[in-house]
Design an enzyme around this catalytic site. Sequence first.
Site, mmCIF file in Angstrom:
data_model
loop_
_atom_site.group_PDB
_atom_site.id
_atom_site.type_symbol
_atom_site.label_atom_id
_atom_site.label_comp_id
_atom_site.label_asym_id
_atom_site.label_seq_id
_atom_site.Cartn_x
_atom_site.Cartn_y
_atom_site.Cartn_z
ATOM 1 N N LEU A 356 53.617 25.363 52.151
ATOM 2 C CA LEU A 356 54.172 24.126 51.585
ATOM 3 C C LEU A 356 55.477 24.414 50.863
ATOM 4 C CD1 LEU A 356 51.011 22.513 49.986
ATOM 5 C CD2 LEU A 356 52.292 21.619 51.910
ATOM 6 N N GLY A 357 55.587 25.606 50.333
ATOM 7 C CA GLY A 357 56.799 25.918 49.598
ATOM 8 C C GLY A 357 56.715 27.289 48.993
ATOM 9 N N GLY A 360 58.981 30.133 42.137
ATOM 10 C CA GLY A 360 59.283 31.324 41.380
ATOM 11 C C GLY A 360 58.097 32.277 41.282
ATOM 12 N N PHE A 361 56.906 31.734 41.418
ATOM 13 C CA PHE A 361 55.737 32.576 41.202
ATOM 14 C C PHE A 361 55.069 33.033 42.481
ATOM 15 C CE2 PHE A 361 56.137 30.170 37.305
ATOM 16 C CZ PHE A 361 56.158 31.216 36.404
ATOM 17 N N GLY A 362 55.418 32.432 43.575
ATOM 18 C CA GLY A 362 54.771 32.842 44.811
ATOM 19 C C GLY A 362 54.747 31.724 45.821
ATOM 20 N N LYS A 363 54.083 32.008 46.930
ATOM 21 C CA LYS A 363 54.057 31.028 48.011
ATOM 22 C C LYS A 363 52.914 30.035 47.819
ATOM 23 C CE LYS A 363 56.079 33.943 51.542
ATOM 24 N NZ LYS A 363 55.882 34.676 52.800
ATOM 25 N N VAL A 364 53.133 28.811 48.276
ATOM 26 C CA VAL A 364 52.103 27.785 48.164
ATOM 27 C C VAL A 364 51.697 27.337 49.560
ATOM 28 C CG1 VAL A 364 51.490 25.585 47.129
ATOM 29 C CG2 VAL A 364 53.226 27.000 46.052
ATOM 30 N N LYS A 379 48.116 28.532 45.678
ATOM 31 C CA LYS A 379 49.302 29.286 45.278
ATOM 32 C C LYS A 379 48.942 30.748 45.205
ATOM 33 C CE LYS A 379 52.375 27.615 42.709
ATOM 34 N NZ LYS A 379 53.364 27.137 41.763
ATOM 35 N N ASP A 475 59.003 25.378 32.356
ATOM 36 C CA ASP A 475 59.779 25.236 33.578
ATOM 37 C C ASP A 475 59.732 23.787 34.081
ATOM 38 O OD1 ASP A 475 61.530 26.129 35.446
ATOM 39 O OD2 ASP A 475 60.087 27.259 36.633
#
Length: 693
Positions: A356-357, A360-364, A379, A475
Amino acid sequence: MAPLTLLLIFLSSFTASSSAAGEYPTDLFFSGFRRAAAAGNITLSGIAEIDGRGVLRLTNETGRLMGHAFYPSPVRFKSSPGGGVSSFSTSFVFAVVPEYPKLGGHGLAFVASAARDLRALPSQYLGLLNAGDVGNFSNHLFAVELDTVQDFEFGDINDNHIGIDINSLVSNASAAAAYYAAGENSTKLDLNLKSGKALQAWIDYDSGEKVISVTIAPSSVKPTKPILSYKVDLSPIFREFMYVGFSASTGLLASSHYVMGWSFRIDGAARALEISSLPPLPGARKKHPPSTALAIGISVLCVVLAGSAVFLVVLIVRRIKNADGVEEWELEIGPHRFSYQELKKATNGFKEKELLGQGGFGKVYRGTLPNSKIQVAVKRISHESKQGLREFVSEISSIGRLRHRNLVQLVGWCRKRGDLLLVYEYMANGSLDKYLFDEPQVTLDWEQRIHVVKGVASGLLYLHEGYEQSVIHRDVKASNVLLDDELNGRLGDFGLARLYDHGSNPGTTRVVGTLGYLAPETPRTGKASMSSDVFAFGAFLLEVACGRRPIEHEAGPEELVLVDLVWERYKEGRVLDLVDPKLKGEFNEGEVMAVLKLGLLCSNCNPMERPTMRHVVRCLDGELDVPEVATAPSGFDCTRAGEGSRFEDFRLSFPSSCFDKRSSSSFVANRDNSFASLSTSPISILTGRGDSG
Ligand SMILES: *[C@@H]1O[C@H](CO)[C@@H](O)[C@H](O)[C@H]1NC(C)=O
Ligand SMILES: *[C@@H]1O[C@H](CO)[C@@H](O)[C@H](O)[C@H]1NC(C)=O
Ligand SMILES: *[C@@H]1O[C@H](CO)[C@@H](O)[C@H](O)[C@H]1NC(C)=O
Ligand SMILES: *[C@@H]1O[C@H](CO)[C@@H](O)[C@H](O)[C@H]1NC(C)=O
Ligand SMILES: *[C@@H]1O[C@H](CO)[C@@H](O)[C@H](O)[C@H]1NC(C)=O
């Protein structure tokens, strides 16, 4: 005495007399539900079921589900449609067995409702109502809740209370679970609803006094003094005919909710239930006569030994296969822990197609939970150091307990070696930024935008003030605002930044945030605060109104920083020129002005000059006027921001009176009001120092 009593109990284990008031039931009595189930005298829906021994289980320990059980035909509560509600009385024996000790989810309720098929939601809605009909008087719903989760949204007093609910989940009256001991001294004794033990409840309505009283106790002796009494005439709430029964739900946390016996009566006291004659709770130990005790003891021992051998083998094999075993401390943590296999299956093995995207913290990834078919977003965060993982996870449990309609709810988590997987509710309409920037195919009209803005503001206010300890988002930006299927704005990723700190070396604080949204004092002090969240919210307000990013790299040099541009136009009195052209001029001028002015106020370089989220919310709700902006956002010497004092100090010293309607002009500059310092606008600091982007 025994044979006769037993016979009587047996005979009476189901009776529904339909004599007195014609064909309508006036006296229900279920000592266990086995016979009722066989005779079709109880209707179940959701995941409710009746086990072989006759215990009604409304929910099990699977999250986000609900169960209902109703007497199939309605009860006549009024002698005529416009009449008063007759006295009634009901009593039931119940037990709440939580998945994790001390953490219940969510609760059960006795219900009288105009309809048997409640169109309701699980979790905090207790299977009674849904988000659209809470508080609506056409619901005709009366409930007494036994609630084991504190929901701030509905103003719950604690996570162990009883409440009287009328057409809403905001209780009309509530009390911490307790009972008065028998006897003249009647000391109040605390009671734990989710102890896993059988408890009894009594609910009585007196049509003369118009009082509802609720009593609970750990035995079948009814205390003389109720724990909760509430004076209310139920006549406008009840219809002539109402269905009676029970509802329970689970959420992020889950409990099994059981009812072992129930009696109900119109115009009279409900017949007494005898806890000892009810079916035992599943899992509870039964008493056996001494002669068979030895045999049972030995067989149990054998089973236990065999079981533990198998368990050990399984454990060892699992340990070898993947270092992913559940450790003891993890069992104490709240949100549901998924197995890695489950999440792998849900996301088709983390296929790129489901991506999905990437944040900053990782892939979703998009996923569908294999059993419940619920859509989720998963996530995947990689976490290099094993150190700090425990803190990481305990942080998750506190995030998991945050509940607000404008936050993206954390459903659960999973840990696999260095990877941490967080499972969130799936947001059908994706993130807000794709509707605002880069020539979107669809955009949002002003009405939708202001709805999103108000939602995000109240979500952020909840994080700051609504929970036991304030949570700094760190954020806030359009791409962290997600839109659900009804286009409500919901903040995602909250608390993650703080989580991330646990992974890094102590001493080097990583500044988390995004260029353009990062308050100038943050890189300097390395500390995020509520007021740095407000700064980011200001940038968010401006981007929603103007439809452009806070910092545009492609634009000409004087247009680089949105906040400066807005301030320039504001001074010239033509700030509306900057409103997003995609709105085609269709917007409410007053609202847009309020949003732009709030955006400027929140973007002030000086944390002391920024309003609090509470003020922002009140302004957005029209409760307070937004004052004229007198100070340039970067009029304050940004490079000095944060010197000396801690940000908590700044927040406390913020003069709240200056936002009052009566003194709306007092938001006056108390510093050098020239614009010479424009060149020291946020970026110059950030690019130099910020470890961001
Ligand atoms: C309860 O079940 C019995 C046995 O099937 C049936 O005769 C009776 O009508 C039911 N009672 C009501 C009130 O529906
Ligand atoms: C709970 O009930 C549901 C539906 O009957 C079932 O799918 C699920 O596996 C059950 N969960 C547990 C923990 O037994
Ligand atoms: C209450 O519910 C009724 C029926 O569903 C609906 O027509 C009405 O608009 C609702 N009222 C409010 C204030 O939501
Ligand atoms: C309580 O009940 C009355 C109906 O008698 C209702 O008007 C009111 O809004 C309810 N809610 C609260 C929180 O008092
Ligand atoms: C009530 O309290 C008094 C003083 O504590 C005590 O002497 C008395 O025995 C108590 N009575 C009962 C019935 O518990």
